[in-house]
Design an enzyme around this catalytic site. Structure first.
Site, PDB file in Angstrom:
ATOM      1  N   ASN A   1      14.627   3.050   3.560  1.00  0.00           N
ATOM      2  CA  ASN A   1      15.084   4.370   4.010  1.00  0.00           C
ATOM      3  C   ASN A   1      16.110   4.173   5.127  1.00  0.00           C
ATOM      4  O   ASN A   1      15.760   3.796   6.240  1.00  0.00           O
ATOM      5  CB  ASN A   1      13.871   5.158   4.501  1.00  0.00           C
ATOM      6  CG  ASN A   1      14.225   6.534   5.021  1.00  0.00           C
ATOM      7  OD1 ASN A   1      15.394   6.846   5.256  1.00  0.00           O
ATOM      8  ND2 ASN A   1      13.219   7.367   5.221  1.00  0.00           N
TER       9      ASN A   1
ATOM     10  N   HIS B   1      17.824  11.635  -1.113  1.00  0.00           N
ATOM     11  CA  HIS B   1      17.558  10.762   0.026  1.00  0.00           C
ATOM     12  C   HIS B   1      16.581   9.683  -0.431  1.00  0.00           C
ATOM     13  O   HIS B   1      15.542   9.981  -1.026  1.00  0.00           O
ATOM     14  CB  HIS B   1      16.958  11.598   1.161  1.00  0.00           C
ATOM     15  CG  HIS B   1      16.426  10.784   2.287  1.00  0.00           C
ATOM     16  ND1 HIS B   1      17.100   9.707   2.802  1.00  0.00           N
ATOM     17  CD2 HIS B   1      15.265  10.881   2.999  1.00  0.00           C
ATOM     18  CE1 HIS B   1      16.382   9.184   3.783  1.00  0.00           C
ATOM     19  NE2 HIS B   1      15.267   9.873   3.919  1.00  0.00           N
TER      20      HIS B   1
ATOM     21  N   CYS C   1      17.211  12.484   8.525  1.00  0.00           N
ATOM     22  CA  CYS C   1      17.547  12.034   7.172  1.00  0.00           C
ATOM     23  C   CYS C   1      18.285  13.108   6.373  1.00  0.00           C
ATOM     24  O   CYS C   1      18.853  12.811   5.322  1.00  0.00           O
ATOM     25  CB  CYS C   1      16.294  11.595   6.427  1.00  0.00           C
ATOM     26  SG  CYS C   1      15.385  10.324   7.302  1.00  0.00           S
TER      27      CYS C   1
HETATM   28  O1  UT7 Z   1      12.969  10.220   5.666  1.00  0.00           O
HETATM   29  C1  UT7 Z   1      11.696  10.669   5.949  1.00  0.00           C
HETATM   30  C2  UT7 Z   1      10.961   9.537   6.607  1.00  0.00           C
HETATM   31  N1  UT7 Z   1       9.604   9.371   6.277  1.00  0.00           N
HETATM   32  C3  UT7 Z   1       9.127   9.139   5.042  1.00  0.00           C
HETATM   33  O2  UT7 Z   1       9.841   9.117   4.085  1.00  0.00           O
HETATM   34  C4  UT7 Z   1       7.657   8.865   4.896  1.00  0.00           C
HETATM   35  C5  UT7 Z   1       7.032   9.612   3.765  1.00  0.00           C
HETATM   36  N2  UT7 Z   1       5.689   9.123   3.523  1.00  0.00           N
HETATM   37  C6  UT7 Z   1       5.471   8.013   2.801  1.00  0.00           C
HETATM   38  O3  UT7 Z   1       6.383   7.405   2.296  1.00  0.00           O
HETATM   39  C7  UT7 Z   1       4.026   7.588   2.585  1.00  0.00           C
HETATM   40  O4  UT7 Z   1       3.164   8.563   3.141  1.00  0.00           O
HETATM   41  C8  UT7 Z   1       3.695   6.201   3.214  1.00  0.00           C
HETATM   42  C9  UT7 Z   1       4.414   5.111   2.412  1.00  0.00           C
HETATM   43  C10 UT7 Z   1       4.154   6.147   4.656  1.00  0.00           C
HETATM   44  C11 UT7 Z   1       2.218   5.929   3.142  1.00  0.00           C
HETATM   45  O5  UT7 Z   1       1.765   6.029   1.812  1.00  0.00           O
HETATM   46  P1  UT7 Z   1       0.472   6.890   1.465  1.00  0.00           P
HETATM   47  O6  UT7 Z   1       0.214   6.705   0.043  1.00  0.00           O
HETATM   48  O7  UT7 Z   1       0.741   8.297   1.950  1.00  0.00           O
HETATM   49  O8  UT7 Z   1      -0.628   6.165   2.294  1.00  0.00           O
HETATM   50  P2  UT7 Z   1      -1.547   6.733   3.497  1.00  0.00           P
HETATM   51  O9  UT7 Z   1      -0.709   7.042   4.691  1.00  0.00           O
HETATM   52  O10 UT7 Z   1      -2.417   7.827   2.945  1.00  0.00           O
HETATM   53  O11 UT7 Z   1      -2.421   5.476   3.791  1.00  0.00           O
HETATM   54  C12 UT7 Z   1      -3.273   4.901   2.848  1.00  0.00           C
HETATM   55  C13 UT7 Z   1      -3.864   3.641   3.427  1.00  0.00           C
HETATM   56  C14 UT7 Z   1      -4.380   3.798   4.847  1.00  0.00           C
HETATM   57  O12 UT7 Z   1      -5.549   3.028   4.947  1.00  0.00           O
HETATM   58  P3  UT7 Z   1      -6.992   3.722   4.948  1.00  0.00           P
HETATM   59  O13 UT7 Z   1      -6.969   4.647   6.144  1.00  0.00           O
HETATM   60  O14 UT7 Z   1      -7.064   4.453   3.640  1.00  0.00           O
HETATM   61  O15 UT7 Z   1      -7.908   2.567   5.092  1.00  0.00           O
HETATM   62  C15 UT7 Z   1      -3.302   3.168   5.691  1.00  0.00           C
HETATM   63  O16 UT7 Z   1      -3.796   2.638   6.896  1.00  0.00           O
HETATM   64  O17 UT7 Z   1      -2.837   2.637   3.494  1.00  0.00           O
HETATM   65  C16 UT7 Z   1      -2.825   2.066   4.789  1.00  0.00           C
HETATM   66  N3  UT7 Z   1      -1.474   1.614   5.100  1.00  0.00           N
HETATM   67  C17 UT7 Z   1      -1.037   0.386   4.770  1.00  0.00           C
HETATM   68  N4  UT7 Z   1      -1.631  -0.655   4.170  1.00  0.00           N
HETATM   69  C18 UT7 Z   1      -0.881  -1.762   3.969  1.00  0.00           C
HETATM   70  C19 UT7 Z   1      -0.476   2.300   5.709  1.00  0.00           C
HETATM   71  N5  UT7 Z   1       0.603   1.532   5.796  1.00  0.00           N
HETATM   72  C20 UT7 Z   1       0.302   0.341   5.218  1.00  0.00           C
HETATM   73  C21 UT7 Z   1       1.000  -0.848   4.993  1.00  0.00           C
HETATM   74  N6  UT7 Z   1       0.395  -1.864   4.367  1.00  0.00           N
HETATM   75  N7  UT7 Z   1       2.304  -0.998   5.372  1.00  0.00           N
END
Ligand code: UT7
Length: 337
Positions: A286, A256, A116
């Site tokens: 993204n 980005h 990215c």
């Molecule tokens: O260009 C670089 C590429 N990558 C990125 O930009 C990713 C950067 N990271 C992010 O954007 C965020 O970390 C995410 C959007 C991927 C995740 O958001 P978060 O606030 O960091 O959530 P988390 O990973 O801490 O997950 C929180 C909860 C989890 O459930 P539990 O374990 O708390 O029960 C996940 O399993 O949200 C759950 N979860 C979802 N729930 C519904 C993860 N993905 C999803 C989903 N729908 N799509």
């Protein structure tokens, strides 16, 4: 010593697939909700490429529009750099396919693989060729089709990405304008935070690997999140300092477009108000290396950028890599503004 020549953006163009995939469509595939995706990422929809739509075809479309916008024909190009991690083939470079498609008969061509951050890397490399007087017209493309490498059963990743391409023509400009500075960085110790494990020479793809979906993206999202919020501010400040400017001087910040929460948290940390940030993540998700040149094209074409404006671009991604450019916009040579 030969005087250095500033390089400026004299044309912009973009191309995205026609097919729109909404959050409601993704709700049909994995356990998620529109509400979760919007509140955690800001993404409402993304573009998904057709089987015959590739980095080369989208990149060539964006390239032709950037050349048209600049009023320059493809035969005048000295170099094509395509920033991508989802190129048409493992090799040769996708930039070579674009070179043929657009008829850039005199151009060299190669790809840059910095995920990215790829567009910021490519722009900085191209700037060096122009600055030293080695080349005059360089097409810098950022293009990716990450939806072709997603595991559509993994809700951690499949909600985030979309496809597209953006291109700019970089050419000599007047002193004090164009690319004023850049900063680039890498932390290869974190190579395993986001990437694709199978298909390379370390882990060639096998039937078992395909069953395990090793040919798709894996990511530790919250690690990327924390890294991104910090590095966006640090890289921006570093590039601004090199250009002897400060946050107050930014007219438009083009980050980005990975996640609205990342962008807002980074902006808060820097003390940058939201009306100076260009955002389109809600429409495209993204798009990896394409996200900054797509945003730049939309910003230029919607009148958000004027001649003399200070633009800061900042990218971050797999590697881990990051980078930022400070640009003083000069539309005098191009069809913009
Ligand atoms: O260009 C670089 C590429 N990558 C990125 O930009 C990713 C950067 N990271 C992010 O954007 C965020 O970390 C995410 C959007 C991927 C995740 O958001 P978060 O606030 O960091 O959530 P988390 O990973 O801490 O997950 C929180 C909860 C989890 O459930 P539990 O374990 O708390 O029960 C996940 O399993 O949200 C759950 N979860 C979802 N729930 C519904 C993860 N993905 C999803 C989903 N729908 N799509």
């Amino acid at each position: 010593m030969r005087e250095l020549i500033n390089s400026g953006i004299s044309g912009v163009g973009m191309a995205v697939p026609e097919r729109i995939m909404t959050n409601a469509d993704i709700e049909q595939l994995v356990e998620t909700s529109n509400e979760w995706i919007v509140t955690r990422t800001g993404i409402k929809e993304r573009r998904v490429s057709a089987p015959d739509e590739t980095v080369a075809s989208l990149g060539a479309k964006a390239a032709k529009l950037a050349l048209e916008n600049a009023g320059v024909t493809a035969d005048k190009l000295d170099l094509i750099i395509c920033a991508t991690t989802t190129g048409d083939f493992l090799w040769p470079a996708t930039a070579c396919l674009i070179q043929k498609d657009i008829g850039a008969v005199s151009a060299a061509a190669f790809d840059i693989s910095a995920a990215c951050s790829g567009f910021v890397y490519a722009l900085s490399v191209a700037d060096g060729f122009i600055r030293t007087g080695a080349m005059k017209n360089i097409l810098v493309i950022g293009a990716d089709t990450l939806t072709k490498q997603l595991n559509w059963q993994d809700r951690n990743t499949c909600v985030l990405f979309g496809d597209g391409a953006g291109a700019v023509l970089l050419a000599p400009t007047q002193p004090g304008y164009g690319i004023l500075s850049f900063t680039l960085g890498t932390d290869g110790g974190k190579f395993d935070v986001i990437g694709i494990r199978g298909g390379g020479t370390r882990n060639p793809i096998t039937h078992e690997g395909l069953d395990l979906k090793e040919n798709t993206i894996v990511m530790r999202g919250s690690e990327v999140f924390k890294f991104a919020v910090k590095i966006m501010g640090d890289a921006s400040l570093n590039a601004l300092e090199k250009a002897q400017l400060t946050i107050k001087d930014i007219d438009l910040y083009i980050p980005h477009q990975a996640n609205l929460r990342i962008i807002k948290a980074a902006a808060d940390r820097m003390g940058l108000d939201e009306n100076r940030i260009f955002l389109n993540v809600e429409k495209y998700g993204n798009t990896s290396a394409a996200s900054i040149p797509i945003a730049m094209t939309e910003a230029a074409q919607s009148g958000r950028i004027k001649t003399g404006d200070v633009i800061v671009t900042v990218g971050f991604g797999a590697g881990l890599t990051w980078g930022a450019n400070v640009i003083r916009w000069d539309c005098r040579n191009g069809g913009m503004g």
